[in-house]
Write an enzyme that holds these catalytic residues in place. Structure first.
Site, PDB file in Angstrom:
ATOM      1  N   ASP A  91       8.019   2.787  -0.593  1.00 24.82           N
ATOM      2  CA  ASP A  91       7.992   2.688   0.865  1.00 24.82           C
ATOM      3  C   ASP A  91       7.889   1.223   1.284  1.00 24.82           C
ATOM      4  OD1 ASP A  91       5.356   2.291   0.069  1.00 24.82           O
ATOM      5  OD2 ASP A  91       4.592   4.101   1.028  1.00 24.82           O
ATOM      6  N   ASN A 123      -5.285  10.882   4.084  1.00 23.60           N
ATOM      7  CA  ASN A 123      -4.889  12.060   4.864  1.00 23.60           C
ATOM      8  C   ASN A 123      -3.898  12.927   4.092  1.00 23.60           C
ATOM      9  OD1 ASN A 123      -2.660  10.397   4.912  1.00 23.60           O
ATOM     10  ND2 ASN A 123      -2.297  10.568   7.113  1.00 23.60           N
ATOM     11  N   HIS A 174      -1.175  11.819   2.605  1.00 22.59           N
ATOM     12  CA  HIS A 174       0.214  11.357   2.608  1.00 22.59           C
ATOM     13  C   HIS A 174       0.650  10.930   1.213  1.00 22.59           C
ATOM     14  CE1 HIS A 174      -0.925   6.916   3.787  1.00 22.59           C
ATOM     15  NE2 HIS A 174      -0.867   7.026   2.481  1.00 22.59           N
ATOM     16  N   GLU A 196       3.801  11.360   6.119  1.00 17.65           N
ATOM     17  CA  GLU A 196       2.544  11.734   6.747  1.00 17.65           C
ATOM     18  C   GLU A 196       2.448  13.257   6.864  1.00 17.65           C
ATOM     19  OE1 GLU A 196       0.467   9.475   6.962  1.00 17.65           O
ATOM     20  OE2 GLU A 196       1.115   7.670   8.016  1.00 17.65           O
TER      21      GLU A 196
HETATM   22  P1  PGA Z   1      -4.681   3.205  -2.078  1.00 15.19           P
HETATM   23  O1  PGA Z   1      -3.552   3.847  -1.137  1.00 15.19           O
HETATM   24  O2  PGA Z   1      -4.096   3.191  -3.468  1.00 15.19           O
HETATM   25  O3  PGA Z   1      -4.865   1.828  -1.541  1.00 15.19           O
HETATM   26  O4  PGA Z   1      -5.875   4.084  -1.978  1.00 15.19           O
HETATM   27  C1  PGA Z   1      -2.989   5.075  -1.442  1.00 15.19           C
HETATM   28  C2  PGA Z   1      -2.091   5.508  -0.311  1.00 15.19           C
HETATM   29  O5  PGA Z   1      -2.456   5.362   0.871  1.00 15.19           O
HETATM   30  O6  PGA Z   1      -1.006   6.036  -0.590  1.00 15.19           O
END
Ligand code: PGA
Length: 239
Positions: A67, A135, A137, A142
């Site tokens: 992404d 959340n 995602h 999302e």
């Molecule tokens: P993080 O992010 O590895 O910084 O916890 C994971 C994400 O939001 O996909």
């Protein structure tokens, strides 16, 4: 879906790197999708060390970014592609022609079609590694994203703006929109791996592993994927 429980973050980093190294050993020109965020940093270190020690050979591997933020300049410090380059692609010596990355300045429809077409031209994704959003995602898919969704431009939810603020200083510093591979794009990957670490991921990991499967928690896609692995440390898995 296979669940791999690791002792701690370091163990998780080593185990996820080993899985990736195995995939590249099986298919040296494999197409790999990698995330950014805090979780994969230890895995990137382990991969860089393996590359430097000559115990893994990435010289033919191909990479796609999971992404990217949209609506920022190509040189913006927040560009996720720069982060991946700095932490992994440069240390293991990956040339431009073996990388597909979203251009944050591009017109959305053309850009997402270009990325999907590039993946198809490379024969599809062999292994996609994803982090777990607070959340639920996956990438910037999302809650509410369809399991069949393809690469597209999205608007970040307030929850993702909050969690991404940790990377850039404050919520005001987080771009509002992004590009993401779709859940359908990830479902088509021959292997899908989710990495999750720490008590902060406990609730959402529990919902991912045991809650209802569906678009409310995009990470439940792992449970319908034919060849999925969740690698999580004890802190993330604790009841
Ligand atoms: P993080 O992010 O590895 O910084 O916890 C994971 C994400 O939001 O996909």
């Amino acid at each position: 879906m296979r669940l791999v429980t690791t002792d701690d973050y370091d163990d998780l980093s080593q185990r996820s790197a080993a899985l990736l190294i195995d995939a590249v050993r099986d298919r040296p020109d494999g197409v790999l999708v990698l995330p950014t965020g805090a979780t994969p940093l230890g895995m990137f270190k382990a991969l860089s060390a393996a590359g430097a020690a000559g115990t893994a050979d990435f010289s033919r591997a191909r990479f796609v970014t999971l992404d990217e933020y949209a609506g920022i300049e190509a040189k913006d410090r927040r560009r996720l592609f720069h982060w991946l380059r700095r932490e992994l692609l440069d240390p293991i010596g990956i040339a431009e022609d073996r990388i597909v990355a979203f251009d944050p300045t591009a017109e959305p429809l053309g850009e997402t079609a270009r990325v999907e077409a590039a993946i198809a031209a490379w024969g599809g994704i062999d292994l996609a590694v994803v982090g777990l959003g607070p959340n639920g995602h996956l990438a910037f898919n999302e809650p509410g994203s369809a399991f069949g969704s393809r690469a597209r431009r999205i608007v970040l939810t307030p929850e993702s703006l909050r969690s991404n603020a940790a990377y850039w200083g404050s919520e005001a510093d987080v771009p509002r929109e992004g590009f993401t591979l779709g859940l359908g794009t990830l479902r088509d990957a021959r292997q899908l791996v989710l990495i999750a670490s720490g008590a902060r991921k406990r609730d959402i990991l529990s919902r991912t592993l045991h809650g209802p499967i569906g678009e409310d928690v995009p990470a439940t896609l792992l449970r319908v994927h034919p060849h999925a692995t969740v690698i999580a440390d004890r802190a993330a898995l604790a009841p």
